[in-house]
Write a protein that holds these residues in place. Structure first.
Motif, mmCIF file in Angstrom:
data_model
loop_
_atom_site.group_PDB
_atom_site.id
_atom_site.type_symbol
_atom_site.label_atom_id
_atom_site.label_comp_id
_atom_site.label_asym_id
_atom_site.label_seq_id
_atom_site.Cartn_x
_atom_site.Cartn_y
_atom_site.Cartn_z
ATOM 1 N N GLY A 109 0.779 -1.220 0.000
ATOM 2 C CA GLY A 109 0.000 0.000 0.000
ATOM 3 C C GLY A 109 0.815 1.276 0.000
ATOM 4 O O GLY A 109 0.362 2.313 -0.465
ATOM 5 N N LEU A 110 2.044 1.208 0.530
ATOM 6 C CA LEU A 110 2.877 2.403 0.656
ATOM 7 C C LEU A 110 4.072 2.419 -0.290
ATOM 8 O O LEU A 110 4.735 3.443 -0.424
ATOM 9 N N GLU A 111 4.347 1.310 -0.952
ATOM 10 C CA GLU A 111 5.594 1.140 -1.704
ATOM 11 C C GLU A 111 5.780 2.189 -2.805
ATOM 12 O O GLU A 111 6.903 2.644 -3.055
ATOM 13 N N ASN A 112 4.704 2.597 -3.478
ATOM 14 C CA ASN A 112 4.831 3.605 -4.540
ATOM 15 C C ASN A 112 5.181 4.982 -3.995
ATOM 16 O O ASN A 112 5.574 5.877 -4.750
ATOM 17 N N LEU A 113 5.038 5.156 -2.687
ATOM 18 C CA LEU A 113 5.321 6.439 -2.043
ATOM 19 C C LEU A 113 6.695 6.449 -1.384
ATOM 20 O O LEU A 113 6.968 7.270 -0.504
ATOM 21 N N SER A 114 7.557 5.556 -1.819
ATOM 22 C CA SER A 114 8.916 5.489 -1.274
ATOM 23 C C SER A 114 9.674 6.786 -1.534
ATOM 24 O O SER A 114 9.501 7.438 -2.566
ATOM 25 N N LEU A 115 10.512 7.126 -0.579
ATOM 26 C CA LEU A 115 11.472 8.231 -0.659
ATOM 27 C C LEU A 115 10.831 9.622 -0.701
ATOM 28 O O LEU A 115 11.517 10.601 -0.951
ATOM 29 N N ILE A 116 9.537 9.714 -0.454
ATOM 30 C CA ILE A 116 8.940 11.041 -0.316
ATOM 31 C C ILE A 116 9.400 11.617 1.017
ATOM 32 O O ILE A 116 9.230 10.986 2.057
ATOM 33 N N PRO A 117 9.994 12.799 1.005
ATOM 34 C CA PRO A 117 10.496 13.361 2.260
ATOM 35 C C PRO A 117 9.360 13.898 3.121
ATOM 36 O O PRO A 117 8.274 14.195 2.632
ATOM 37 N N GLY A 118 9.625 14.017 4.418
ATOM 38 C CA GLY A 118 8.636 14.584 5.323
ATOM 39 C C GLY A 118 8.240 13.611 6.413
ATOM 40 O O GLY A 118 8.702 12.462 6.465
ATOM 41 N N TYR A 119 7.383 14.071 7.295
ATOM 42 C CA TYR A 119 6.923 13.283 8.436
ATOM 43 C C TYR A 119 5.564 12.649 8.145
ATOM 44 O O TYR A 119 4.792 13.129 7.312
ATOM 45 N N VAL A 120 5.255 11.599 8.893
ATOM 46 C CA VAL A 120 3.975 10.912 8.757
ATOM 47 C C VAL A 120 2.803 11.860 9.020
ATOM 48 O O VAL A 120 1.785 11.822 8.331
ATOM 49 N N GLY A 121 2.938 12.751 10.001
ATOM 50 C CA GLY A 121 1.853 13.662 10.338
ATOM 51 C C GLY A 121 1.483 14.614 9.222
ATOM 52 O O GLY A 121 0.357 15.100 9.159
ATOM 53 N N ALA A 122 2.424 14.878 8.320
ATOM 54 C CA ALA A 122 2.151 15.790 7.209
ATOM 55 C C ALA A 122 1.508 15.076 6.027
ATOM 56 O O ALA A 122 0.930 15.730 5.149
ATOM 57 N N ALA A 123 1.591 13.751 5.991
ATOM 58 C CA ALA A 123 1.107 12.996 4.824
ATOM 59 C C ALA A 123 -0.378 13.199 4.552
ATOM 60 O O ALA A 123 -0.771 13.444 3.405
ATOM 61 N N PRO A 124 -1.263 13.115 5.556
ATOM 62 C CA PRO A 124 -2.684 13.336 5.260
ATOM 63 C C PRO A 124 -3.026 14.792 4.979
ATOM 64 O O PRO A 124 -4.000 15.068 4.276
ATOM 65 N N VAL A 125 -2.242 15.726 5.497
ATOM 66 C CA VAL A 125 -2.510 17.143 5.243
ATOM 67 C C VAL A 125 -2.428 17.417 3.750
ATOM 68 O O VAL A 125 -3.320 18.006 3.144
ATOM 69 N N GLN A 126 -1.333 16.956 3.157
ATOM 70 C CA GLN A 126 -1.080 17.197 1.741
ATOM 71 C C GLN A 126 -1.656 16.100 0.862
ATOM 72 O O GLN A 126 -1.697 16.245 -0.356
ATOM 73 N N ASN A 127 -2.128 15.018 1.488
ATOM 74 C CA ASN A 127 -2.510 13.817 0.748
ATOM 75 C C ASN A 127 -1.421 13.510 -0.276
ATOM 76 O O ASN A 127 -1.639 13.508 -1.500
ATOM 77 N N ILE A 128 -0.232 13.248 0.245
ATOM 78 C CA ILE A 128 0.937 13.033 -0.605
ATOM 79 C C ILE A 128 0.668 11.914 -1.604
ATOM 80 O O ILE A 128 -0.101 10.987 -1.338
ATOM 81 N N GLY A 129 1.316 12.013 -2.761
ATOM 82 C CA GLY A 129 1.081 11.004 -3.780
ATOM 83 C C GLY A 129 2.226 10.913 -4.768
ATOM 84 O O GLY A 129 3.011 11.849 -4.923
ATOM 85 N N ALA A 130 2.321 9.758 -5.413
ATOM 86 C CA ALA A 130 3.321 9.533 -6.459
ATOM 87 C C ALA A 130 3.014 8.218 -7.150
ATOM 88 O O ALA A 130 2.529 7.269 -6.527
#
Length: 338
Positions: A109-130
């Motif tokens: 579930g997370l493998e495509n999001l490898s090497l994205i910098p930042g903290y876990v707490g910021a991930a839902p704020v930005q809804n990080i993606g790649a």
């Protein structure tokens, strides 16, 4: 662990490496510790903000107030069955450390999001993606403290307002919620997502779509395209991919047959690659004395040495204006400007 810092230099706390200071920064480990920290009302009475890894922030001036900085890094397995594992992760853990943890344990579930910098707490704020994946795909719930009431809350993913680089934390809860932990639901059943051609090719060259190979492929691609912020100041992708009406996209496609088009939230819209627009406008590799555009990825603005946040923002404004004049498309910044 709670610590207080006065008149703190923020240069090491932002990936652009631009100079700025804050009147005060306070660290917190847990929701309970944060509540205790804010209980007397002193911090909340003035200006305050949350500074996580500093990977998606551009400081253009000193911060006159208090920055709250999460430092809790724990990972706790909440439940596990034959198909899924639910894990609770504190906000101060490096995102890629979580991805590595999941891959090592065979969790998808997370493998495509490898090497994205930042903290876990910021991930839902930005809804990080790649590479076709987003944080919302695995987030089950977000734990937070409501600074209006100092009440601990848990917000289910369905109520987080997730969209393309958007969430309720950038909207109605902006300036009110402080995220302290995130609950993820990860899969045991292999479900590789290889919709992006370069990722599919790289993964195949490594031997096929295993978790380890997908992570290795994503990591290799990102390292080729993106500068290491430890060596060159940057915040990753500075701009969002614009979403436009399909009729607008098709007219541009007629003028530029090599323009890629990607699906958006509905069939009436298309997503355009901002990097392609910036590159076609001639900005890739552009250099000024202290700032520039990365030579391998036009979405990335870099600190070439001694840049201020104002100089970075000035370059971004020039690029946005030029792209709109050339293509009639407005591109928005992904980075938060403070």
């Amino acid at each position: 662990m709670m610590e207080r810092f006065l008149d703190i230099d923020l240069t090491p706390y932002n990936s652009f490496g631009v100079p700025a200071r804050a009147d005060r920064m306070v660290t917190f480990d847990s929701r309970e510790e944060l509540r205790e920290l804010l209980a007397d009302g002193e911090i909340l009475a003035g200006r305050w903000g949350v500074l996580s890894g500093g990977n998606n922030i551009l400081f253009t001036q000193d911060f006159r107030g208090t920055l709250l900085h999460p430092v809790g890094k724990g990972i706790e397995v909440l439940s596990s069955d034959v198909s899924r594992v639910r894990v609770r992760v504190q906000a101060g853990l490096e995102w890629d450390d979580l991805v590595a943890w999941a891959v090592e344990r065979g969790l998808w579930g997370l493998e495509n999001l490898s090497l994205i910098p930042g903290y876990v707490g910021a991930a839902p704020v930005q809804n990080i993606g790649a590479y076709g994946a987003e944080a919302k795909d695995t987030v089950e719930a977000v734990e937070l403290l409501d600074t209006g009431t100092l009440a601990p809350l848990t917000l289910a993913a369905a109520h987080c307002g997730f969209g393309y680089r958007e969430s309720v934390f950038k909207g109605v809860l902006r300036g009110r919620a402080v995220i302290t932990a995130v609950v993820f639901s990860l899969g045991r059943v292999p479900r590789p997502s290889l919709g992006y051609g370069d990722l599919a090719r790289e993964t195949a060259a490594l031997g096929g779509p295993s978790l380890e190979n997908i992570r290795r492929a994503v990591t290799a691609i990102r390292r080729r395209k993106l500068p290491d912020p430890k060596e060159t100041g940057n915040a990753g992708s500075f701009f969002k991919n614009p979403v436009v009406e399909r009729s607008v996209a098709e007219r541009l496609k007629e003028r530029y047959p090599d323009l890629p088009l990607y699906p958006a939230q509905d069939e009436a819209h298309c997503k355009l690659p901002a990097g392609w627009l910036i590159d076609r406008a001639g900005w890739k590799g552009h250099a000024r004395p202290t700032v520039g555009v990365h030579g391998a990825q036009a979405l990335v603005l870099v600190n070439r040495g001694g840049a201020t946040g104002t100089e970075v923002l000035g370059l971004a404004s020039d690029i946005r204006r030029d792209v709109e004049e050339r293509f009639g498309v407005r591109i928005e910044t992904e980075v938060n400007v403070w």
